[in-house]
Scaffold this motif. Structure first.
Motif, PDB file in Angstrom:
ATOM      1  N   UNK B 115       0.855  -1.187   0.000  1.00 25.43           N
ATOM      2  CA  UNK B 115       0.000   0.000   0.000  1.00 25.43           C
ATOM      3  C   UNK B 115       0.893   1.240   0.000  1.00 25.43           C
ATOM      4  N   UNK B 116       2.101   1.087   0.465  1.00 30.65           N
ATOM      5  CA  UNK B 116       3.100   2.150   0.326  1.00 30.65           C
ATOM      6  C   UNK B 116       4.248   1.592  -0.491  1.00 30.65           C
ATOM      7  N   UNK B 117       4.558   2.264  -1.549  1.00 29.53           N
ATOM      8  CA  UNK B 117       5.615   1.780  -2.429  1.00 29.53           C
ATOM      9  C   UNK B 117       6.436   2.958  -2.913  1.00 29.53           C
ATOM     10  N   UNK B 118       7.694   2.709  -3.157  1.00 31.81           N
ATOM     11  CA  UNK B 118       8.564   3.807  -3.565  1.00 31.81           C
ATOM     12  C   UNK B 118       9.177   3.499  -4.921  1.00 31.81           C
ATOM     13  N   UNK B 119       9.038   4.447  -5.831  1.00 27.20           N
ATOM     14  CA  UNK B 119       9.603   4.294  -7.169  1.00 27.20           C
ATOM     15  C   UNK B 119      10.856   5.145  -7.297  1.00 27.20           C
ATOM     16  N   UNK B 491      20.734  11.594  -4.137  1.00 29.48           N
ATOM     17  CA  UNK B 491      20.516  12.364  -5.371  1.00 29.48           C
ATOM     18  C   UNK B 491      19.477  11.760  -6.306  1.00 29.48           C
ATOM     19  N   UNK B 492      18.953  10.570  -5.968  1.00 30.18           N
ATOM     20  CA  UNK B 492      17.911  10.026  -6.835  1.00 30.18           C
ATOM     21  C   UNK B 492      16.619  10.813  -6.666  1.00 30.18           C
ATOM     22  N   UNK B 493      15.861  10.858  -7.758  1.00 29.84           N
ATOM     23  CA  UNK B 493      14.505  11.371  -7.629  1.00 29.84           C
ATOM     24  C   UNK B 493      13.632  10.146  -7.328  1.00 29.84           C
ATOM     25  N   UNK B 494      12.785  10.302  -6.342  1.00 28.96           N
ATOM     26  CA  UNK B 494      11.946   9.156  -5.980  1.00 28.96           C
ATOM     27  C   UNK B 494      10.497   9.591  -5.814  1.00 28.96           C
ATOM     28  N   UNK B 495       9.642   8.635  -5.955  1.00 30.15           N
ATOM     29  CA  UNK B 495       8.227   8.894  -5.715  1.00 30.15           C
ATOM     30  C   UNK B 495       7.724   7.828  -4.768  1.00 30.15           C
ATOM     31  N   UNK B 496       7.189   8.281  -3.649  1.00 31.48           N
ATOM     32  CA  UNK B 496       6.606   7.300  -2.719  1.00 31.48           C
ATOM     33  C   UNK B 496       5.085   7.468  -2.774  1.00 31.48           C
ATOM     34  N   UNK B 497       4.425   6.351  -2.955  1.00 33.70           N
ATOM     35  CA  UNK B 497       2.977   6.399  -3.072  1.00 33.70           C
ATOM     36  C   UNK B 497       2.360   5.568  -1.954  1.00 33.70           C
ATOM     37  N   UNK B 498       1.465   6.207  -1.249  1.00 31.57           N
ATOM     38  CA  UNK B 498       0.755   5.487  -0.188  1.00 31.57           C
ATOM     39  C   UNK B 498      -0.737   5.587  -0.491  1.00 31.57           C
ATOM     40  N   UNK B 499      -1.344   4.453  -0.587  1.00 32.57           N
ATOM     41  CA  UNK B 499      -2.781   4.463  -0.860  1.00 32.57           C
ATOM     42  C   UNK B 499      -3.486   3.747   0.280  1.00 32.57           C
ATOM     43  N   UNK B 500      -4.429   4.405   0.858  1.00 34.17           N
ATOM     44  CA  UNK B 500      -5.145   3.759   1.952  1.00 34.17           C
ATOM     45  C   UNK B 500      -6.651   3.920   1.740  1.00 34.17           C
ATOM     46  N   UNK B 501      -7.361   3.041   2.357  1.00 34.66           N
ATOM     47  CA  UNK B 501      -8.817   3.136   2.289  1.00 34.66           C
ATOM     48  C   UNK B 501      -9.368   2.931   3.687  1.00 34.66           C
ATOM     49  N   UNK B 502     -10.468   3.570   3.985  1.00 31.12           N
ATOM     50  CA  UNK B 502     -11.118   3.355   5.283  1.00 31.12           C
ATOM     51  C   UNK B 502     -12.615   3.254   5.007  1.00 31.12           C
TER      52      UNK B 502
END
Lengths: 1254, 679
Positions: B115-119, B491-502
């Motif tokens: 649910x949380x992932x980093x690119x 120095x990397x560019x990263x994207x962390x995505x967290x998706x949650x539902x309630x």
């Protein structure tokens, strides 16, 4: 006042008198009660002056007395009229002669002075001569013999002399001139005086004299080739001439006698160099006389006499050669000078003169006298004879060449002869030979040519008139128009030489109202109560008592003050006086400082101010008893009571914020933009500073300088450097915020050189490297000065900024400028705007700088327009200097720049100065000219004041002055010395006051007047069209002269131009001012150049302005180490194709090489025998081991040493393109920009005067 | 399964998210009745040792105003290779690289545990880290020396390719050129003049590089390094800079009697911001400001240089008598916004006994995600260790810091975003999920968080938008996706995505101190924040193991040792008896070994806290009657005061000399209000 004054005065008087009296003036003294025989003599004589008296005295007394009178009184009449009405002119001439006579006389006296070299002997001789002179009048010969009798050689000389005269006879005109020069002047004058007045009546006597002369000639002739040659001719001329003008003869006679004496005296030693010169100078006067006289010839003849003996004899002919080797070239010039005679000749009797001509050529100087352009007419008759003479003469020259050697014995004169011959022989011969063209153009050449064939005569006429090809054309035109002989109009050279000749004693300042010797004369000064002329020179030493008189005369009343002037080593600098904690003692009311003009009263308990008459208590610690004359017993122990110049130590009351100032600082701000780096400037400055910093000014050479230094470089941003001694490496601090300048550091910016030496050296090594590859081309300027100013503010001290700048500051910053050079505006009413600063920024910046005592020196290295008018605002307002090196190239300009820089850094300078000029009641200082700032009407504020800066102060009446007390002025300059001492330098000056205009005109100094006029005019261009400025100048000048003519000159025809003796050079000098680049720019003169010159003039002293406007032109073909050749007039006509000349203006130095110079001379000077191989790009002469080279290089060195700016040497080859630049400085000629020739201008001036009179 | 408590903890550990309500109200009306808004604390860079980043880029929803990232909540048709966006219901084809996708071959982002992932974004050049030191030189010699040493030390902690710069200031501001040899160069600015960014860049000679930089794309690092002589790689200028720092002198301008030194903090910061703006816009950078006193001249001036005029106090502010306050605050806010816009964060290290103007300057750090550290002197371990901790590294050897973060929040249709509170600025991104009602920094669905570290936490506030009459069907779920783009410290560019539902579900000091505390408050996670709100008090005694006790004056007993943690301070307080024993030296005697252990216990616990806490807390060891005991006394509930001491009639506890009301009084009042009808 009076008492004090008197006391000081008294002493001086006493002293001077003895000296004067004893030497040569004894007789004078006898005749003239006035202490100053030399100077006053004339004046006093004048008043009595009366020409008439003069006459009688003349006859009865030694010529000197007469001379004196005449000199001062007699205006030099210029016969412009001749053309118009020879006859009328005839009479006027008389007056003229008188003048000349006087002149000559005065000169004579002067000469007497010179002779002094031999002191005792000469003088006696002189006196004798005088007697003789008198005798001569009756019977010249006897006297000669007698005097000369003793010295056999002398006799010979005299004989020669006589012979010369005779020969010259025809040339007489010249003769007279020469005559005067020789100590003979007196006689001459007498002769003249006689001639003029009773010339005709006396004429007979002359004749007699003539005869006498003839004999001598023959005698001399026999002895010497020269003579032989000339004599005959001369004799002939005489004969012929004699009839025509007995006057001439008289002159001759008179002159002759004098000559003899001088010669006699001189012969021994003095002869060689000096004599000739002397002889020449006098000549002019004579010539003038001649002019006045219908018989110019006589003058010539007389002139020859002066040349005297040798000159004359040879004189006319060879005289030139012999007498002035250097003149050799002059010969050519002579021709020019001759032209005058020439013209006449040409006009009519050209033939006559031919003979004389040659001689004349040599005597040119004498020609000046020629004023007579008019006289020529008479000559015409003469021609024939002269022709003959001329012919003879030529030969003479040749002969002379040989004789010279022998003759030289008559040292100078002989020299002259020799000189001539060479010229004629060498120069002419060569010229002709080598230059076929030359001969072609000038028919005259042939004449010169060796043989001097008959044809020559005519040609000669031409040649004389026109030495150069161009001249040839010129003459044709000019002659017809004005028929004025350039040699007949007053010659600056003549006046200069005369003054040199008459200045033999140290100049003592004790006598009020005494005009000092000219700036061109070397003399010593003894301070006896008035400031040395090195500190103060006045336009008039006898001021009119009332404003009405002043207004009527239009003579400007001004003083040129150079408060920190450098004195020669043999004159002591002003002594320092310490009045203790309470500070200098001053008048309670006007605050004038204690000086010799303060009169102590009530037994010394009080003193009365000489300026405002207020009585002030003497402080107890300063009390001293008075002696029976009312002067303090310690008068001579205290500089402030007995000297004209001295310094007070100032107390804290005289300091900013009542705090003694810290030592000043020097900040170097160096442009490091692309151009600056590329031209090599940055590297040169940095390299030089490494050593130059050890030479910072200091008062005591033993101690290291207290001046601290700081460094900034800049392009469009500024780089400050931290050079603190504790740093291993300097630190650079860049300030880019130029819109709001500030100083980024305090500690470590201004440092002691010795303490931070390593860091500084490291910095100076690295600066050129750091910017070696810069591509920045834009610069700022305003912020640069602001930076320096702020640094000084932060350090709370005064100081000087040295800014090295290259380009128009176009980068965005305060004081940003745009290119506004617009040639279309020149000549329009808007032209003035070009001289005004482009923006107001710099004016307000300057004000801030002055308040801080921040002086700015600007070194410019422009490749294009930089707007000097604007950039110079701050330097000019802060007492700084501007130097400009256009198209700077390291190789060729480095020497000039570095010498300027060295001098600028090392020279004596004071900071944070305030100058105030106080005057006695009745006059007031109303206007000031120079590099300074004024926030009110009385205080001249100078952020910096160095030893080269002069301030011209103009005075106006606000009440009546009294003849009894005269007019007093006291110039006090408060300044901070380079060691941080606060001081007051005080210069006192007293001048006479007069109620007769004649007195005014008798005591003026033209050089100073010109200094004033030029500054006035150059400032005027800021607010008026240049045309209007020029007209104003001409008008005022015309009014001055018209006033004289109307009120002081004896009645004469309106067609005659009569000039006051003291101002006879006013027209020529004024013309130079009018023709200057500032007032009349040529097409090739940039706006920057004009603005540069304009500001340059503003702080020049009289010596600088003089040579600037009338450059010194010296023939250097016959240089001898240790002696200076006589200058020639600044006209192309005076240049000989076979000659080499050195011309200096104070800014430029040219070596002009004629196209026909002898190979040997070229070899000696340039190391190459070929004219074409001379490299005109060299800036220094090769070091060659021969006397000529050595002497020439010494001469150049001495020229440079005399000027505040280093003059780069330019070698100009005749006919070369660069000659155009050179010709620009031949100020007597028509200028390319349309400036009138001297002759033309004189005519114009005459016309103006006549209009005023009618 | 797990307890609800465990569920919450698990969620927080995995996603860094902790909601106020874990069941969301189904309509706007219900939400308003809850009073406490639907909100969460989100820790974008929550440390996840077990979460290796994936080496590819996220798959985005193709709808232009959605662009949500593919996540485990999406419906996926493996056969058609199509996925449906769970936010906008857009059906999107998988990109070609996902051709092999299937039930059994799912990419990580589809797995529930991710649910949380980093690119890791491979595009574009790697941007170097930039550290710009801005150093006050108006310090005492001792302080300056200590600071210089800390700075020199820090150079060794930086990665070799990091760019460093140095600006020093006092009366003037100097920007040091680091690439030069021989003569040390610096650009100097006068400290009194406000300059625009453009002027500063021109004056620094940066105009040309700025032209390319203004295109919006960061300069290629090589270019930038070559063109900017003020920011150079550490490895190249290490020696130079060490020397430069070594030669750094106190501000040389004399300070007259009765004056403060002229300190141009405002201009120095302006120059720093302008310099980075012109050279490295949109590149992670850290401005580190070290100050030893308040700004005394120029823009941003907090107090004049006259010592007779004291710096503003709360009293002055209340009376509106702090003449520089508003102007200075405004000035620093403007700077902070510029800096944030360019992705540069600003740290403030303020070490002085008096105030240094943090009140005015706080926004610099607050808006840019920078640190604020306050101490008494640079020559204290508080500063030295805290500063050192800034450069601490994680298990991978990377700095625990990230730069230039952009946090985007996407919501399902039931929710809209009202705003965020934390070290961020709005990016004014008006997406459909932006609520009109602002709470915190609202009106946007994107925020810039210039400086991030693993503990940086933001509060995100939501609004339930469903109308009451159209409730979400039973079992409906709302979803929120947090997309954090940032520049990693490597120095990397990263994207962390967290998706949650309630399923549709839920704290007195100087002005400077207050600012300081608030600064940390808004960025710490719940636990730490709570500590700040209510300090923790542990009691150590012979009566048993350490126990937490009420933060009440009644807990202050003679035979106890108390350990109080207020987040900013750690106070060890020895009760009167304990203190006497200790003074008597019993702990040195073998027979009282137990006493020694008792004394040691709180020290050990404190040490543990000290080692992890950032900023390092002030460590105070005191005893009954000690002057430092005030730290404890000021925090406890004054249940016993000089007013009621005898009323309570108990011997226990220590009376507090205060007029403040006790919790008991407050609670009584609260109860009264809660039940009164007029409330």
């Amino acid at each position: 006042m009076n008492v004090n004054q008197h006391t000081p005065m008294a002493s001086p008087y006493g002293q001077p008198q003895p000296s004067f009296g004893q030497p040569g003036y004894a007789p004078l003294d006898g005749s003239y009660p006035a202490p100053y025989a030399p100077y006053n003599g004339p004046a006093s004589a004048y008043q009595p002056g009366a020409p008439p008296q003069g006459y009688s005295p003349f006859t009865s007394f030694p010529s000197k007395a007469l001379a004196a009178n005449p000199v001062s009184d007699l205006p030099s009449p210029l016969d412009l009229g001749p053309v118009r009405g020879p006859p009328t002119s005839g009479p006027p001439p008389v007056s003229a002669p008188q003048q000349y006579n006087q002149y000559s006389q005065s000169q004579g006296s002067m000469q007497n002075g010179p002779p002094p070299p031999t002191q005792a002997p000469p003088r006696p001789a002189v006196s004798q001569p005088y007697n003789q002179g008198a005798m001569n009048l009756s019977g010249p010969h006897p006297s000669y013999p007698q005097h000369y009798g003793p010295p056999s050689t002398m006799q010979q000389v005299t004989n020669q002399m006589t012979g010369m005269q005779i020969t010259s006879g025809p040339p007489t005109a010249a003769g007279p001139g020469y005559a005067p020069p020789h100590s003979s002047q007196p006689p001459v004058s007498t002769g003249y005086s006689a001639a003029p007045q009773a010339s005709y009546t006396q004429a007979p006597p002359p004749v007699s004299s003539a005869p006498t002369q003839p004999p001598p000639p023959s005698g001399p002739a026999a002895p010497q080739q020269y003579y032989s040659g000339p004599p005959p001719s001369s004799q002939q001329p005489f004969n012929s001439s004699l009839p025509p003008t007995s006057q001439q003869q008289q002159q001759f006679t008179s002159s002759v006698p004098p000559h003899p004496p001088p010669q006699q005296t001189l012969p021994p030693s003095s002869y060689s160099g000096p004599v000739p010169t002397q002889s020449q100078p006098p000549v002019p006067p004579v010539s003038q006389a001649q002019q006045s006289f219908p018989t110019p010839q006589p003058p010539f003849s007389s002139a020859p006499p002066p040349v005297s003996q040798s000159s004359f004899a040879t004189g006319p002919p060879p005289s030139a050669p012999g007498s002035f080797p250097p003149q050799g070239p002059p010969p050519s010039s002579q021709p020019g000078s001759f032209p005058p005679p020439g013209p006449p000749l040409t006009s009519a009797p050209s033939c006559q003169y031919p003979g004389p001509m040659p001689p004349q050529q040599q005597p040119p100087p004498s020609q000046p006298s020629p004023y007579h352009s008019g006289h020529h007419p008479p000559r015409p008759q003469m021609p024939p004879t002269s022709m003959a003479q001329s012919n003879h003469l030529p030969p003479g020259p040749q002969g002379p060449a040989g004789p010279p050697g022998p003759l030289q014995q008559p040292p100078s004169q002989p020299g002259m002869q020799t000189g001539y011959p060479p010229q004629q022989n060498g120069a002419f011969g060569q010229v002709r030979g080598p230059q076929p063209g030359y001969s072609g153009p000038y028919p005259g050449q042939p004449n010169y040519g060796a043989p001097a064939p008959a044809p020559p005569a005519q040609k000669r006429l031409d040649p004389d008139a026109i030495p150069s090809p161009q001249a040839s054309d010129m003459p044709a035109v000019q002659k017809p128009r004005h028929r004025i002989d350039p040699d007949a109009i007053p010659s600056p050279i003549q006046v200069i030489e005369d003054d040199k000749a008459k200045t033999t004693e140290p100049f003592t300042t004790g006598v009020r109202g005494q005009a000092p010797p000219l700036v061109t004369t070397n003399f010593q000064v003894q301070d006896q109560g008035n400031a040395s002329p090195r500190f103060i020179r006045c336009t008039a030493y006898n001021m009119p008592c009332t404003a009405d008189m002043a207004k009527q005369s239009q003579v400007p009343l001004a003083a040129v003050i150079k408060p920190l002037a450098t004195l020669p080593p043999d004159e002591a600098p002003p002594l320092v006086v310490d009045h203790g904690e309470s500070g200098p003692i001053r008048c309670n009311r006007c605050k004038a400082y204690m000086c010799p003009y303060m009169q102590f009263i009530e037994g010394g308990r009080r003193f009365q101010c000489g300026f405002c008459s207020c009585v002030t208590e003497v402080p107890p610690h300063y009390f001293q008893h008075l002696d029976h004359t009312g002067k303090r017993v310690d008068c001579y122990d205290r500089p402030e009571l007995s000297l004209g110049s001295y310094e007070f130590l100032a107390t804290v009351d005289y300091c900013k914020n009542n705090k003694l100032p810290p030592p000043p600082a020097f900040i170097f701000l160096i442009d490091v933009s692309y151009n600056a780096v590329k031209s090599g400037m940055v590297n040169i400055v940095c390299q030089e500073l490494k050593t130059l910093l050890d030479c910072l000014p200091r008062e005591n050479p033993e101690v290291e300088s207290a001046v601290r230094v700081g460094f900034v470089t800049y392009n469009k941003v500024l780089h400050f450097y931290n050079v603190k001694s504790s740093l291993a490496q300097p630190q650079m601090m860049v300030v880019s915020d130029v819109s709001d300048m500030f100083v980024p550091l305090l500690d470590g910016f201004l440092v002691n050189v010795n303490e931070s030496r390593q860091v500084i050296e490291s910095l100076l090594d690295q600066i050129p490297e750091m910017f070696a590859d810069t591509r920045e081309t834009e610069t700022v300027f305003g912020p640069v000065i602001q930076a320096g100013l702020e640094a000084l503010k932060a350090a709370d001290c005064a100081g000087k900024l040295f800014v090295f700048h290259t380009s128009l500051p176009i980068a965005e910053a305060p004081g940003k400028l745009k290119n506004r050079e617009d040639k279309k505006l020149i000549g329009t009413d808007k032209e003035k705007s070009l001289f005004q600063p482009q923006v107001g920024f710099y004016s307000s910046l300057a004000k801030e700088c002055v308040a801080q005592g921040c002086c700015v020196d600007l070194f410019l290295f422009p490749n294009q327009y930089v707007d000097v008018a604007t950039l110079a605002v701050v330097p000019v307002s802060t007492g700084g200097s501007v130097y400009k090196y256009t198209y700077f190239q390291a190789q060729s300009d480095q020497e000039r720049f570095l010498n300027d820089l060295r001098r600028d850094v090392q020279k004596l300078v004071g900071f944070d100065a305030v100058m105030r000029v106080r005057t006695s009641t009745g006059i007031r200082a109303t206007d000031f000219f120079g590099s300074f700032y004024m926030s009110n009407t009385t205080d001249v504020e100078l952020a910096g004041l160095d030893c080269d800066k002069a301030i011209t102060v103009e005075f106006k009446h606000d009440d009546k002055l009294s003849e009894e007390t005269g007019a007093l002025m006291q110039c006090a300059v408060l300044y901070t010395s380079c060691s941080g001492q606060r001081r007051l330098r005080v210069h006192n000056m007293a001048v006479n006051c007069c109620s007769q205009l004649a007195d005014l005109y008798r005591n003026c100094e033209t050089d100073t007047i010109i200094n004033y006029f030029s500054k006035y005019a150059f400032r005027g261009v800021l607010s008026n069209p240049t045309k209007a400025v020029r007209e104003t100048l001409v008008n005022q000048c015309a009014q001055i002269l018209a006033c004289y003519r109307k009120n002081c000159a004896s009645p004469s025809s309106a067609g005659q131009l009569i000039l006051p003796e003291c101002m006879k050079l006013l027209p020529v000098y004024l013309n130079c001012v009018l023709k200057s680049d500032v007032l009349l720019p040529g097409a090739d003169v940039s706006l920057d150049d004009r603005a540069y010159l304009r500001q340059l003039i503003s702080c020049m002293d009289v010596a600088e302005s003089h040579v600037f406007f009338y450059p010194r032109l010296l023939p250097v073909m016959k240089l001898e180490s240790g002696s200076l050749p006589v200058a020639v007039r600044d006209s192309e006509e005076r240049l000989s194709k076979g000659g080499v000349y050195l011309l200096e203006t104070g800014l430029h130095l040219f070596l002009w090489v004629g196209a026909s110079v002898q190979q040997e001379l070229l070899l000696n000077i340039f190391g190459t025998p070929s004219f074409s191989q001379i490299d005109s790009n060299v800036t220094s002469l090769p070091v060659l081991d021969n006397p000529i080279s050595q002497a020439l290089r010494e001469l150049i060195y001495s020229f440079r040493a005399q000027r505040s700016r280093y003059m780069k040497l330019m070698v100009v080859k005749q006919e070369d393109r660069a000659e155009l630049i050179f010709r620009h400085f031949l100020v007597e000629d028509k200028s390319a920009s349309g400036g009138a020739s001297y002759v033309d201008f004189l005519c114009h001036m005459h016309k103006e005067i006549r209009q005023l009179l009618s | 399964m797990t307890t609800y408590q465990e569920f919450i903890q698990q969620n927080e550990d995995r996603d860094g998210v902790r909601f106020s309500w874990n069941l969301w109200p189904s309509s706007r009306l219900e939400a308003t009745r809850l009073v406490v808004p639907v909100s969460c604390l989100f820790t974008p860079l929550k440390e996840r040792p077990n979460l290796p980043p994936v080496q590819y880029e996220p798959v985005l929803c193709s709808r232009a105003n959605c662009k949500a990232v593919l996540n485990p909540l999406c419906q996926v048709d493996f056969r058609a290779k199509i996925w449906a966006c769970n936010f906008c219901f857009q059906r999107n084809p998988f990109p070609p690289s996902y051709a092999g996708i299937s039930d059994v071959n799912q990419p990580a982002e589809l797995m529930p545990q991710f649910s949380t992932i980093e690119y890791i974004v491979q595009r574009g050049p790697a941007a170097p880290l930039i550290f710009l030191y801005v150093v006050d030189t108006c310090l005492e010699e001792e302080d300056l020396q200590a600071l210089k040493e800390s700075l020199q030390m820090s150079l060794s902690l930086l990665p070799p390719n990091a760019l460093v710069g140095l600006i020093t200031f006092g009366r003037m501001v100097q920007v040091h050129e680091l690439s030069c040899e021989g003569i040390a160069k610096s650009y100097v600015f006068r400290g009194t003049k406000d300059l625009t960014a453009k002027q500063i860049q021109e004056m620094l000679g940066l105009t040309k590089p700025a032209v390319t930089g203004q295109q919006g794309r960061p300069l290629a690092p090589q270019d930038a390094a070559a063109t900017c002589k003020f920011l150079q790689p550490v490895h190249r200028v290490d020696m130079n800079l060490t020397d430069l720092l070594g030669e750094l002198q106190r501000d040389p301008w004399p300070v007259p009697q009765g004056k403060r030194p002229l300190r141009s903090t405002g201009v120095a910061l302006s120059v720093a911001v302008g310099l980075l703006e012109g050279t490295f816009p949109n590149t992670g950078a850290r401005v580190m400001l070290f100050i030893g006193g308040p700004p005394t001249q120029g823009p941003g001036m907090v107090v004049g240089d006259e010592l007779k005029t004291p710096i503003r106090s709360w009293h002055d502010i209340q009376k509106d008598n702090a003449r520089h306050l508003k102007k200075a605050t405004k000035y620093y806010e403007a700077l902070a916004n510029r800096s944030a816009t360019n992705g540069h964060s600003i740290d403030i290290y303020a070490c002085a006994l008096d105030q240094t103007g943090l009140l005015e300057m706080k926004c610099l750090s607050n808006l840019t995600g920078g640190h604020i550290v306050m101490g008494d002197s640079f020559n204290t371990s508080l500063f030295k260790q805290t500063f050192q901790r800034v450069f601490s590294k994680d298990y991978n050897g990377d700095f625990r810091m990230a730069f230039g973060g952009v946090l985007e929040v996407k919501t399902s249709r039931e929710l809209k975003v009202s705003g965020a509170i934390g070290p961020c600025v709005s990016l004014n991104s008006k997406s459909p999920c932006v609520s009109e009602n602002e709470l915190g920094i609202g009106g946007t669905s994107q925020w810039k968080v210039c400086g991030l570290n693993p503990s940086t936490t933001l509060g995100i506030y939501f609004e339930v938008v469903n109308q009451h009459n159209a409730p979400v069907p039973q079992g409906g779920r709302g979803a929120v996706q947090f997309v954090t783009q940032y520049q990693h410290s490597n120095t990397q560019r990263r994207i962390r995505v967290t998706t949650i539902a309630r399923n549709l579900c839920p704290s007195i000091h100087s002005p400077d101190e207050s600012s300081y505390y608030r600064h940390h408050f808004v960025r710490q996670d719940l636990t730490q924040s709570l500590i700040m709100i209510q300090p923790i008090l542990y009691s150590y005694s012979f009566h048993g193991p350490p126990e937490p006790v009420l933060l009440d004056s009644s807990s202050i007993l003679p035979d106890r040792i108390l350990l109080m943690d207020t987040f900013f301070q750690l106070v060890i307080y020895h009760g009167e008896t304990i203190a006497q024993w200790r003074k008597a030296g019993y702990q040195e005697m073998a027979e009282y070994e137990n006493f020694k252990q008792l004394l040691q216990a709180p020290l050990d616990d404190a040490q543990e806290i000290l080692q992890t806490r950032f900023p390092m807390p002030r460590y105070i060891d005191t005893e009954h009657g000690g002057s430092q005991a005030r730290f404890l006394l000021s925090k406890v509930n004054p249940s016993q005061t000089h007013n009621n001491l005898y009323a309570w009639g108990q011997e226990t506890g220590a009376p507090i000399l205060t007029d403040d009301v006790s919790l008991q009084v407050f609670m009584d009042h609260l109860k009264k209000l809660a039940v009164s009808s007029s409330a």
